[in-house]
Design a protein around this motif. Structure first.
Motif, PDB file in Angstrom:
ATOM      1  N   GLU B  30      56.785  21.148  90.853  1.00 38.01           N
ATOM      2  CA  GLU B  30      57.548  22.397  90.797  1.00 38.01           C
ATOM      3  C   GLU B  30      56.603  23.588  90.590  1.00 38.01           C
ATOM      4  O   GLU B  30      56.647  24.563  91.340  1.00 38.01           O
ATOM      5  CB  GLU B  30      58.562  22.296  89.656  1.00 38.01           C
ATOM      6  N   ILE B  47      60.538  19.846 102.079  1.00 40.88           N
ATOM      7  CA  ILE B  47      60.300  18.696 101.195  1.00 40.88           C
ATOM      8  C   ILE B  47      60.872  17.434 101.837  1.00 40.88           C
ATOM      9  O   ILE B  47      62.072  17.336 102.081  1.00 40.88           O
ATOM     10  CB  ILE B  47      60.959  18.918  99.812  1.00 40.88           C
ATOM     11  N   ILE B  49      61.864  13.710 101.514  1.00 37.98           N
ATOM     12  CA  ILE B  49      62.140  12.709 100.467  1.00 37.98           C
ATOM     13  C   ILE B  49      62.532  11.358 101.076  1.00 37.98           C
ATOM     14  O   ILE B  49      63.191  10.549 100.429  1.00 37.98           O
ATOM     15  CB  ILE B  49      63.243  13.194  99.477  1.00 37.98           C
ATOM     16  N   VAL B  55      67.540   9.333  93.781  1.00 37.25           N
ATOM     17  CA  VAL B  55      67.418  10.697  93.261  1.00 37.25           C
ATOM     18  C   VAL B  55      68.438  10.808  92.134  1.00 37.25           C
ATOM     19  O   VAL B  55      69.638  10.684  92.374  1.00 37.25           O
ATOM     20  CB  VAL B  55      67.715  11.749  94.351  1.00 37.25           C
ATOM     21  N   ILE B  63      64.527  19.628  92.290  1.00 30.31           N
ATOM     22  CA  ILE B  63      64.639  20.091  93.680  1.00 30.31           C
ATOM     23  C   ILE B  63      65.417  21.405  93.735  1.00 30.31           C
ATOM     24  O   ILE B  63      65.033  22.358  94.429  1.00 30.31           O
ATOM     25  CB  ILE B  63      65.305  19.004  94.569  1.00 30.31           C
ATOM     26  N   THR B  77      63.970  26.843 101.229  1.00 30.86           N
ATOM     27  CA  THR B  77      63.612  25.437 101.004  1.00 30.86           C
ATOM     28  C   THR B  77      64.531  24.518 101.805  1.00 30.86           C
ATOM     29  O   THR B  77      65.746  24.701 101.803  1.00 30.86           O
ATOM     30  CB  THR B  77      63.724  25.077  99.505  1.00 30.86           C
ATOM     31  N   VAL B  79      65.284  20.361 102.371  1.00 34.10           N
ATOM     32  CA  VAL B  79      65.026  18.983 101.974  1.00 34.10           C
ATOM     33  C   VAL B  79      65.377  18.091 103.154  1.00 34.10           C
ATOM     34  O   VAL B  79      66.473  18.199 103.705  1.00 34.10           O
ATOM     35  CB  VAL B  79      65.865  18.600 100.738  1.00 34.10           C
ATOM     36  N   LEU B  97      73.042  19.636  95.137  1.00 31.30           N
ATOM     37  CA  LEU B  97      71.796  20.259  95.611  1.00 31.30           C
ATOM     38  C   LEU B  97      72.037  21.679  96.107  1.00 31.30           C
ATOM     39  O   LEU B  97      71.701  22.025  97.240  1.00 31.30           O
ATOM     40  CB  LEU B  97      71.145  19.430  96.720  1.00 31.30           C
ATOM     41  N   VAL B 100      69.456  24.675  98.142  1.00 27.30           N
ATOM     42  CA  VAL B 100      68.506  24.178  99.135  1.00 27.30           C
ATOM     43  C   VAL B 100      69.256  23.805 100.412  1.00 27.30           C
ATOM     44  O   VAL B 100      70.415  23.419 100.376  1.00 27.30           O
ATOM     45  CB  VAL B 100      67.700  22.941  98.641  1.00 27.30           C
ATOM     46  N   THR B 102      69.492  21.339 103.789  1.00 30.50           N
ATOM     47  CA  THR B 102      69.087  19.965 104.082  1.00 30.50           C
ATOM     48  C   THR B 102      69.073  19.764 105.597  1.00 30.50           C
ATOM     49  O   THR B 102      69.799  20.434 106.329  1.00 30.50           O
ATOM     50  CB  THR B 102      70.047  18.930 103.456  1.00 30.50           C
TER      51      THR B 102
END
Lengths: 137, 127
Positions: B30, B47, B49, B55, B63, B77, B79, B97, B100, B102
Motif C-alpha cells: 500500500e 493490480i 490478483i 481475499v 485493496i 485503480t 483489479v 471493493l 476500485v 475491476t
C-alpha cells in the motif's frame, strides 16, 4: 452426533502464523474432497476468525477437525482465545460494527460463509468460535 | 524485508500479487504504491490478483485503500484476474471493493484504464 475422524491443533500467536494456518485448513478440505468454492469460503472464514483472534486477544488456539454426520463429511474449526471477551454478541454479529479500525465484516461474514456457526464469550475470560463447513453444504 | 515488485509501464503501474499476502506485506505494498504514484505521476494502477486463492476483509480493505488513496493522487485503480471462487466468496462475505474498478484480465484492465484517462482528458474541452 458428530464423529471426529481426524484432528489437529495449532497455536496462533503472530501474524506470520495466519498463512500456514490457512494452508493447513486447505489441506484438510482438499483431503475430504471439498469443492473449490466451498474450500475458498471455509478458508476465508477461517482467515477472518484467526485475524480477529490475533487482533483482539493476541492469539489463541485453533483446532481443525474432519467430522462426519451420517453420510456427510465436513470440516469443523474451533477458535479459542483468552482475550477480553465480547460484551454484546448480538452487536458484534452485526455488519459494519467494529470496536477496532476494520470493516466490521469478520464475524458476520464468517457466519455467512459457514454451514454452522456458534460463538460463546465471557467478558474477561475469552471467546470460543466454532464453525462447520460441510463438504456439500 | 519482503516486497511485491511494482512495474512501471508508461503512464501505468503494474502489480502482480503472486503470493498469499500476510499483513505486513500488504501494508508495505500500500505505501510503496502510493509513493510510486506520487514519484512517477502515474495515471493508473493495475493490480493482478489471479494468483490469490483467497481475499479476506483485511486484504479487501488494503485493496480499497489503495484505490481511495490513488484516486486522491489522481490515478485510477483496476483489479484484474479475480478467481471465480474468490468473487463468490467476497460477495457472501459482504465486501464490495468500493472505489476500485475491476476487469476480467490484464488486457481488459489496461483497456479500461486507457479509456478512463482519455475521458478525463477530454472533459475540459466539452465545457
Amino acid at each position: 452426533m458428530y464423529i471426529v475422524l481426524n484432528k489437529d491443533r495449532m497455536v496462533i500467536e503472530k501474524e506470520q502464523d495466519v498463512v500456514p494456518y490457512r494452508n493447513r485448513v486447505k489441506e484438510f478440505a482438499v483431503k475430504i474432497g471439498m469443492s473449490l468454492v466451498n474450500q475458498t469460503k471455509l478458508i476465508t472464514a477461517a482467515s477472518e476468525l484467526v485475524r480477529n483472534m490475533l487482533k483482539y486477544a493476541n492469539g489463541g488456539v485453533t483446532t481443525i477437525e474432519v467430522i462426519s454426520k451420517g453420510r456427510e463429511n465436513g470440516i469443523r474449526l474451533i477458535f479459542e482465545d483468552k482475550g477480553p471477551g465480547i460484551a454484546d454478541i448480538k452487536l458484534a454479529m452485526k455488519d459494519g460494527f467494529s470496536t477496532g479500525k476494520s470493516l466490521g465484516l469478520g464475524l458476520p461474514g464468517a457466519k455467512r460463509l459457514s454451514s454452522e456457526f456458534d460463538i460463546k464469550s465471557t467478558v474477561g475470560k475469552g471467546t470460543t468460535v466454532t464453525l462447520i463447513k460441510w463438504k456439500n453444504g | 524485508m519482503d516486497r511485491i515488485p511494482i512495474l512501471r509501464m508508461g503512464n501505468f503501474l503494474l502489480v502482480t500479487i503472486q503470493v498469499d499476502l500476510y499483513d505486513r506485506l500488504a501494508q508495505n505494498l500500500e505505501s510503496d504504491l502510493v509513493q510510486m504514484v506520487s514519484k512517477t505521476g502515474a495515471r493508473g494502477v493495475l493490480i493482478d490478483i489471479s494468483a490469490l486463492s483467497i481475499v479476506d476483509s483485511f486484504m479487501g480493505r488494503i485493496i480499497g485503500n489503495i484505490g481511495s488513496v490513488s484516486k486522491i493522487m489522481d490515478a485510477e485503480t483496476v483489479v484484474v484476474g479475480m478467481q471465480p471462487a474468490v468473487a463468490i466468496t467476497l460477495i457472501e462475505l459482504g465486501l464490495e471493493l468500493k472505489g476500485v474498478h475491476t476487469a476480467l484480465n490484464v488486457e481488459r484492465g489496461m483497456q479500461l484504464l486507457k479509456e478512463k484517462i482519455l475521458i478525463e482528458e477530454s472533459e475540459p474541452d466539452e465545457e
